[in-house]
Scaffold this motif. Sequence first.
Motif, short mmCIF file in Angstrom:
data_model
loop_
_atom_site.label_atom_id
_atom_site.label_comp_id
_atom_site.label_asym_id
_atom_site.label_seq_id
_atom_site.Cartn_x
_atom_site.Cartn_y
_atom_site.Cartn_z
N ILE A 60 0.86 -1.17 0.00
CA ILE A 60 0.00 0.00 0.00
C ILE A 60 0.90 1.23 0.00
CG2 ILE A 60 -0.23 -0.01 2.52
CD1 ILE A 60 -3.09 1.10 2.06
N TYR A 61 0.51 2.22 -0.80
CA TYR A 61 1.30 3.46 -0.87
C TYR A 61 0.39 4.60 -1.29
CZ TYR A 61 1.27 2.80 -5.94
OH TYR A 61 0.87 2.63 -7.23
N HIS A 62 0.88 5.81 -1.12
CA HIS A 62 0.16 7.01 -1.52
C HIS A 62 0.86 7.58 -2.74
CE1 HIS A 62 -1.59 11.07 -1.25
NE2 HIS A 62 -2.60 10.41 -0.72
N ASP A 63 0.13 7.79 -3.82
CA ASP A 63 0.74 8.25 -5.07
C ASP A 63 0.73 9.77 -5.23
OD1 ASP A 63 -1.85 8.94 -5.76
OD2 ASP A 63 -1.98 7.52 -7.44
N GLY A 64 0.37 10.48 -4.18
CA GLY A 64 0.30 11.93 -4.23
C GLY A 64 -1.12 12.43 -4.15
N SER A 65 -2.06 11.60 -4.57
CA SER A 65 -3.47 11.98 -4.46
C SER A 65 -4.36 10.85 -3.94
CB SER A 65 -4.00 12.48 -5.81
OG SER A 65 -3.79 11.54 -6.82
N HIS A 66 -3.92 9.61 -4.06
CA HIS A 66 -4.72 8.47 -3.61
C HIS A 66 -3.84 7.40 -2.96
CE1 HIS A 66 -7.01 10.13 -7.05
NE2 HIS A 66 -8.04 9.88 -6.28
N PHE A 67 -4.46 6.66 -2.05
CA PHE A 67 -3.80 5.47 -1.55
C PHE A 67 -4.04 4.35 -2.54
CE2 PHE A 67 -3.87 7.73 2.46
CZ PHE A 67 -2.62 7.41 2.97
N ARG A 68 -3.03 3.56 -2.82
CA ARG A 68 -3.11 2.47 -3.78
C ARG A 68 -2.72 1.16 -3.10
NH1 ARG A 68 -5.50 4.60 -8.40
NH2 ARG A 68 -4.62 6.66 -8.73
N ILE A 69 -3.47 0.13 -3.38
CA ILE A 69 -3.14 -1.23 -2.93
C ILE A 69 -2.81 -2.02 -4.18
CG2 ILE A 69 -4.02 -3.34 -1.86
CD1 ILE A 69 -5.94 -1.51 -0.24
N GLY A 70 -1.69 -2.73 -4.14
CA GLY A 70 -1.32 -3.45 -5.34
C GLY A 70 -0.23 -4.47 -5.13
N ARG A 71 0.20 -5.03 -6.25
CA ARG A 71 1.24 -6.06 -6.29
C ARG A 71 0.88 -7.22 -5.36
NH1 ARG A 71 2.51 -2.84 -9.93
NH2 ARG A 71 4.65 -2.39 -10.56
N LEU A 72 -0.42 -7.54 -5.30
CA LEU A 72 -0.90 -8.64 -4.48
C LEU A 72 -0.62 -9.95 -5.19
CD1 LEU A 72 -4.39 -7.14 -3.59
CD2 LEU A 72 -2.39 -7.21 -2.13
N CYS A 73 0.01 -10.87 -4.51
CA CYS A 73 0.26 -12.18 -5.11
C CYS A 73 0.44 -13.24 -4.04
CB CYS A 73 1.44 -12.13 -6.06
SG CYS A 73 2.98 -11.56 -5.36
N VAL A 74 0.03 -14.44 -4.40
CA VAL A 74 0.11 -15.60 -3.49
C VAL A 74 0.82 -16.72 -4.22
CG1 VAL A 74 -1.21 -17.28 -2.17
CG2 VAL A 74 -2.05 -14.94 -2.38
#
Length: 74
Positions: A60-74
Amino acid sequence: MIKSEWITGNGDLKTVHAIREKVFVDEQKIDPERVRDVYDTQAVHLLVFADDVAVATGRIYHDGSHFRIGRLCV
């Protein structure tokens, strides 16, 4: 037993990157250049363990305007 660990972007991301490369590059045939990006150092990464074996990750990170959830993998 399921356990988890939070890792900041300046922490040791070797295991995070290893899981991503196995899932995204080896299994899904995604270009390795797309697996890592500048947001890795800004993100907080979750590493999930099953019986002390790392099995999943995401960030999870903030791109300057939104929080983003990503690079999810199992």
